[in-house]
Design a protein around this motif. Structure first.
Motif, mmCIF file in Angstrom:
data_model
loop_
_atom_site.group_PDB
_atom_site.id
_atom_site.type_symbol
_atom_site.label_atom_id
_atom_site.label_comp_id
_atom_site.label_asym_id
_atom_site.label_seq_id
_atom_site.Cartn_x
_atom_site.Cartn_y
_atom_site.Cartn_z
ATOM 1 N N ASP A 19 -1.029 1.042 6.688
ATOM 2 C CA ASP A 19 -2.235 0.918 7.501
ATOM 3 C C ASP A 19 -2.902 2.293 7.597
ATOM 4 N N MET A 20 -4.136 2.383 7.136
ATOM 5 C CA MET A 20 -4.855 3.656 7.200
ATOM 6 C C MET A 20 -5.142 3.994 8.663
ATOM 7 N N ASP A 51 -8.345 -1.640 4.855
ATOM 8 C CA ASP A 51 -7.485 -0.501 5.175
ATOM 9 C C ASP A 51 -6.029 -0.841 5.471
ATOM 10 N N LYS A 65 2.088 5.996 14.623
ATOM 11 C CA LYS A 65 0.726 6.372 14.239
ATOM 12 C C LYS A 65 0.270 7.606 15.002
#
Ligand SMILES: [Mg+2]
Length: 374
Positions: free
Chosen positions: A19-20, A114, A168
């Motif tokens: 996941d960008m 993305d 993240k």
């Protein structure tokens, strides 16, 4: 010989979710260095009825998130910089990322521009850890696109997706089989795939807030109250998710394109650039054991108008020489003398599998044999 695999992990899949991070906003900050470190909001007009598509991590600190109205975002952070989306730039970055993912396995399922799932079970047959593959993917994405991504690794889609969110941005988190149940237990049920707001409300009325609470309900009870979905809730509460990674569609073309930091004016530079790109495309065709019938070239001019020109041949087009031979004619048709370009691209379409066994095909067969033996 590979060392024996423990009985319990023998049939487990290795799934990666990539996941960008803050994708649209990150592309803007990459392309416009003056925006780095600032709260950037990509989306609609804050004076109108626009919404936030993506915002940078700096903007998230103000409580801004996707789908919020742009006007509300501005009231939370008046100094935020609003940027209109440049979808073509995001698509370009997405294509680069997906090409990196597909260099590890054909089993890539994009969920959006993305994010994507990969099934790397075959790639781990030689003892390579899925976590090592994920780490390499994140490094390559960063090096090749200047953007960061996060990845989750586990034995099914449900857990891999939750894991990618855990560290993240630019993080990697692995949930091994023995940790799946414990990882899920304290999470709120709304985190589970397929459990929407209405279900969360209904479960909450039954005093079910966490996945552990949900696990205490019987299959019979769940099916009675939620119908077919009840079976799914019963499974996911136990980290059971057999959904396969489904590559979106048959590949229709193989191509590459390059946007230049400075417009190209010199025709001979355009030609050499196209030749390099032809070699890349040919290498990818060979790796995929494909040949095509049409070569397309694409040119974008400084004013952003874009043209494509194509040449279709009866013979299969698979190697660099055949592509290169068509380039002078295509370049002349696409780019008028004296014009400069900001982007050039080459695509080979009308693809068909080459029948004779190539090196790539043999490798795949070999992997199948290895996994059959184990
Ligand atoms: Mg994302």
């Amino acid at each position: 010989m590979p060392s024996p695999t423990p009985e319990r992990s023998r049939n487990l899949r290795k799934i990666i979710h990539v996941d960008m991070d803050a994708f649209f906003a990150a592309v803007e900050q990459r392309d416009r260095p003056e925006l780095r470190g600032l709260p950037v909001i990509v989306g609609g007009d804050p004076n109108g009825r626009g919404v936030v598509a993506t915002c940078s991590y700096e903007a998230r600190r103000f409580g801004i998130h996707s789908a919020m109205s742009a006007a509300k975002a501005r009231s939370l952070c008046p100094q935020a910089i609003f940027v209109r989306p440049r979808m073509e730039a995001y698509r370009e970055a997405s294509r680069q990322v997906m090409a990196i993912l597909r260099s590890y396995t054909p089993l890539v399922e994009p969920l959006s521009l993305d994010e994507a799932f990969l099934d790397v079970t075959a790639g781990t047959a030689n003892g390579t850890l899925a976590g090592e593959i994920a780490r390499e993917i994140l490094d390559r994405i960063h090096q090749e696109t200047g953007l960061t991504a996060s990845a989750g690794v586990s034995y099914n889609k449900l857990l891999a997706k939750l894991a990618s969110d855990w560290r993240k941005p630019h993080g990697l988190f692995v949930i091994p089989p023995e940790r799946g149940l414990d990882f899920l237990a304290p999470l709120l049920v709304g985190k589970l795939h397929g459990v929407g707001p209405a279900t969360v409300k209904k479960l909450s009325a039954m005093d079910v807030e966490t996945v552990l609470d949900l696990r205490n309900l019987s299959l019979e009870f769940l099916v009675t109250h939620f119908g077919k979905s009840g079976g799914w809730f019963y499974d996911v509460a136990r980290a059971i998710d057999e959904r396969p990674v489904q590559p979106s569609r048959q590949r229709k073309s193989v191509g590459t394109e390059r946007t230049f930091s400075k417009n190209l004016e010199d025709r001979s530079v355009m030609r050499t650039t196209l030749q390099e790109m032809a070699a890349q495309v040919a290498a990818r065709l060979q790796a995929l054991n494909l040949a095509g019938h049409t070569v397309n070239i694409k040119a974008r001019f400084p004013d952003f108008t874009t043209v494509t020109r194509a040449h279709t041949a009866i013979e299969g087009i698979g190697n660099a020489e055949t592509i290169v031979a068509l380039l002078p004619e295509l370049l002349d048709r696409a780019v008028p003398q004296g014009a400069s370009v900001r982007l050039l691209g080459i695509t080979v379409s009308g693809l068909a599998q080459i029948q004779a066994a190539s090196r790539g095909a043999r490798q795949l067969n070999l992997l199948d044999e290895i996994s059959d033996l184990r």
